[in-house]
Design an enzyme around this catalytic site. Structure first.
Site, PDB file in Angstrom:
ATOM      1  N   GLY A   7     -34.014 102.719 131.494  1.00 40.96           N
ATOM      2  CA  GLY A   7     -35.049 103.131 130.566  1.00 40.96           C
ATOM      3  C   GLY A   7     -36.335 102.400 130.910  1.00 40.96           C
ATOM      4  N   GLY A   9     -39.323 103.039 129.764  1.00 34.67           N
ATOM      5  CA  GLY A   9     -40.346 103.211 128.743  1.00 34.67           C
ATOM      6  C   GLY A   9     -40.947 101.883 128.336  1.00 34.67           C
ATOM      7  N   ASP A  32     -34.859 105.327 135.440  1.00 31.17           N
ATOM      8  CA  ASP A  32     -35.224 106.293 134.403  1.00 31.17           C
ATOM      9  C   ASP A  32     -34.893 107.695 134.894  1.00 31.17           C
ATOM     10  OD1 ASP A  32     -37.156 105.880 131.763  1.00 31.17           O
ATOM     11  OD2 ASP A  32     -37.196 107.937 132.525  1.00 31.17           O
ATOM     12  N   ARG A  82     -37.621 105.367 117.680  1.00 30.26           N
ATOM     13  CA  ARG A  82     -37.897 105.774 116.296  1.00 30.26           C
ATOM     14  C   ARG A  82     -39.307 106.309 116.143  1.00 30.26           C
ATOM     15  NH1 ARG A  82     -36.413 102.039 111.316  1.00 30.26           N
ATOM     16  NH2 ARG A  82     -37.187 100.281 112.520  1.00 30.26           N
ATOM     17  N   ARG A  88     -32.958 103.861 112.070  1.00 34.73           N
ATOM     18  CA  ARG A  88     -32.266 103.696 113.355  1.00 34.73           C
ATOM     19  C   ARG A  88     -31.004 104.555 113.410  1.00 34.73           C
ATOM     20  NH1 ARG A  88     -34.203  98.529 111.975  1.00 34.73           N
ATOM     21  NH2 ARG A  88     -35.550  97.557 113.538  1.00 34.73           N
ATOM     22  N   SER A 119     -30.400 100.097 122.790  1.00 36.14           N
ATOM     23  CA  SER A 119     -30.582 101.426 122.197  1.00 36.14           C
ATOM     24  C   SER A 119     -30.078 101.454 120.749  1.00 36.14           C
ATOM     25  CB  SER A 119     -29.825 102.469 123.014  1.00 36.14           C
ATOM     26  OG  SER A 119     -30.174 102.393 124.379  1.00 36.14           O
ATOM     27  N   ASP A 148     -34.838  90.230 115.466  1.00 37.31           N
ATOM     28  CA  ASP A 148     -34.990  90.078 114.022  1.00 37.31           C
ATOM     29  C   ASP A 148     -35.305  88.627 113.648  1.00 37.31           C
ATOM     30  OD1 ASP A 148     -34.354  92.774 113.815  1.00 37.31           O
ATOM     31  OD2 ASP A 148     -32.211  92.371 113.552  1.00 37.31           O
ATOM     32  N   ARG A 151     -38.912  87.868 114.311  1.00 33.99           N
ATOM     33  CA  ARG A 151     -39.743  88.426 113.240  1.00 33.99           C
ATOM     34  C   ARG A 151     -39.628  87.582 111.964  1.00 33.99           C
ATOM     35  NH1 ARG A 151     -38.237  94.738 114.789  1.00 33.99           N
ATOM     36  NH2 ARG A 151     -39.952  94.985 116.285  1.00 33.99           N
ATOM     37  N   HIS A 175     -28.394  95.372 112.621  1.00 30.65           N
ATOM     38  CA  HIS A 175     -29.785  95.562 113.053  1.00 30.65           C
ATOM     39  C   HIS A 175     -30.316  96.837 112.403  1.00 30.65           C
ATOM     40  CE1 HIS A 175     -33.334  95.259 115.474  1.00 30.65           C
ATOM     41  NE2 HIS A 175     -33.082  96.380 116.147  1.00 30.65           N
TER      42      HIS A 175
END
Length: 308
Positions: A7, A9, A32, A82, A88, A119, A148, A151, A175
């Site tokens: 991935g 991205g 990818d 998302r 999620r 993911s 988490d 944060r 999560h």
């Protein structure tokens, strides 16, 4: 040390960038399905090597898993991100098929690898990897708790009006916006409990802001965040690659620990060269135990949607 990131991205590219800048891996492979996308991201990142002072080789591949062969660690970030208003859990239908195919292809070419699942819904995707790859449980890790917790520490530092280096704290549980369990009872500022500085009401505000941390960013950005998720993944990868024996909350398959079994959920673990080397038993308050049990029920409900 060879690391594959599936991935390319925003999250995958940030992950590759942070790993390269830390300069502990010899090679990072970005893969990818979009033609030329991973190759372009890899070339762009390699053109920062002289500027950022790293020697890690970054290569890109369009869906050619032979390029990932003999990877020590593989990170799965692929799947749809998302959008504002999405949970999620709502991503499960599409992402389950992607994660199942990707993990099988990675293990085929790197049977001794350690998998890190990013993911979403992450705990359920980690459980899916356990059920479908045949890898031993210590070599499948879900990345959620590290993000988490970062944060949580951000919100604690904000409330304390303190530098973030003063603050320590951890989030366990699922999560998800409802499933996170920020451990305010263990959070500290320079070893002093934060409850000495903050009221219970303010701590509750910190907890709630932490739990919707991803949704807050999704609303602001129009898609999922990427800098902090990428940095969190790179921290796990480095702990394994450099055998650091660092403690992170990670989603792992439980077999009686914390009174839970047959699900993946975030708990403190020690990460080293073998992946998850130990699950750490942390004493919880009665409220935290209850919240963790409720979180586990939510994860199991999402797991039940899998077609195993």
């Amino acid at each position: 040390m060879k690391v594959t990131v599936v991935g390319a991205g925003a999250v995958g590219a940030s992950c590759a960038e942070y790993i390269a800048i830390k300069n502990f891996a010899s090679e990072v492979v970005l893969l990818d399905i979009k033609e030329g996308y991973a190759e372009g991201k890899a070339m762009d990142l390699m053109q920062t090597a002289s500027l950022n002072g790293f020697d890690t080789k970054i290569t890109g591949s369009t869906n050619d898993y032979s390029k990932t062969a003999n990877s020590d660690i593989c990170v799965i970030t692929s799947g749809i991100p998302r959008k504002p208003g999405m949970t999620r859990e709502e991503l499960i239908g599409i992402n389950a098929g992607i994660v199942k195919t990707v993990s099988a292809s990675l293990v085929e070419h790197s049977p001794n690898t350690i998998l890190i699942v990013v993911s979403n819904p992450m705990d359920t995707m980690t459980y899916l990897a356990h059920k479908t790859t045949g890898l031993p449980k210590h070599r499948i890790i879900g990345m959620g708790g590290a993000l988490d917790s970062a944060r949580f520490k951000y919100r604690l530092a904000e409330a304390l009006e303190a530098p973030i280096s003063d603050v320590d704290g951890m989030v366990i549980g699922g999560h998800s916006d409802k499933g996170m369990v920020p451990l305010t009872s263990h959070a500290t500022r320079n070893s002093i409990k934060v409850s000495e500085f903050l009221s219970e009401e303010r701590l509750d505000q910190v907890k709630e802001a932490t739990k919707v941390g991803g949704a807050t960013l999704t609303k602001l950005l129009g898609t999922s965040a990427w800098y902090a998720p990428g940095a969190a993944v790179s921290g796990l990868v480095q702990a394994i690659a450099c055998d650091q024996k660092k403690m992170f909350p990670c989603s792992t398959l439980l077999d009686g620990e914390y009174g839970l079994r047959d699900l993946c959920i975030g708990v403190p673990v020690i990460l080293g060269k073998n992946g998850i080397e130990k699950i750490v038993d942390v004493p919880l308050s009665d409220a935290e135990k209850q919240h963790l049990a409720e979180s586990a029920d939510g994860v199991k409900k999402t797991n039940a949607l899998l077609e195993l």
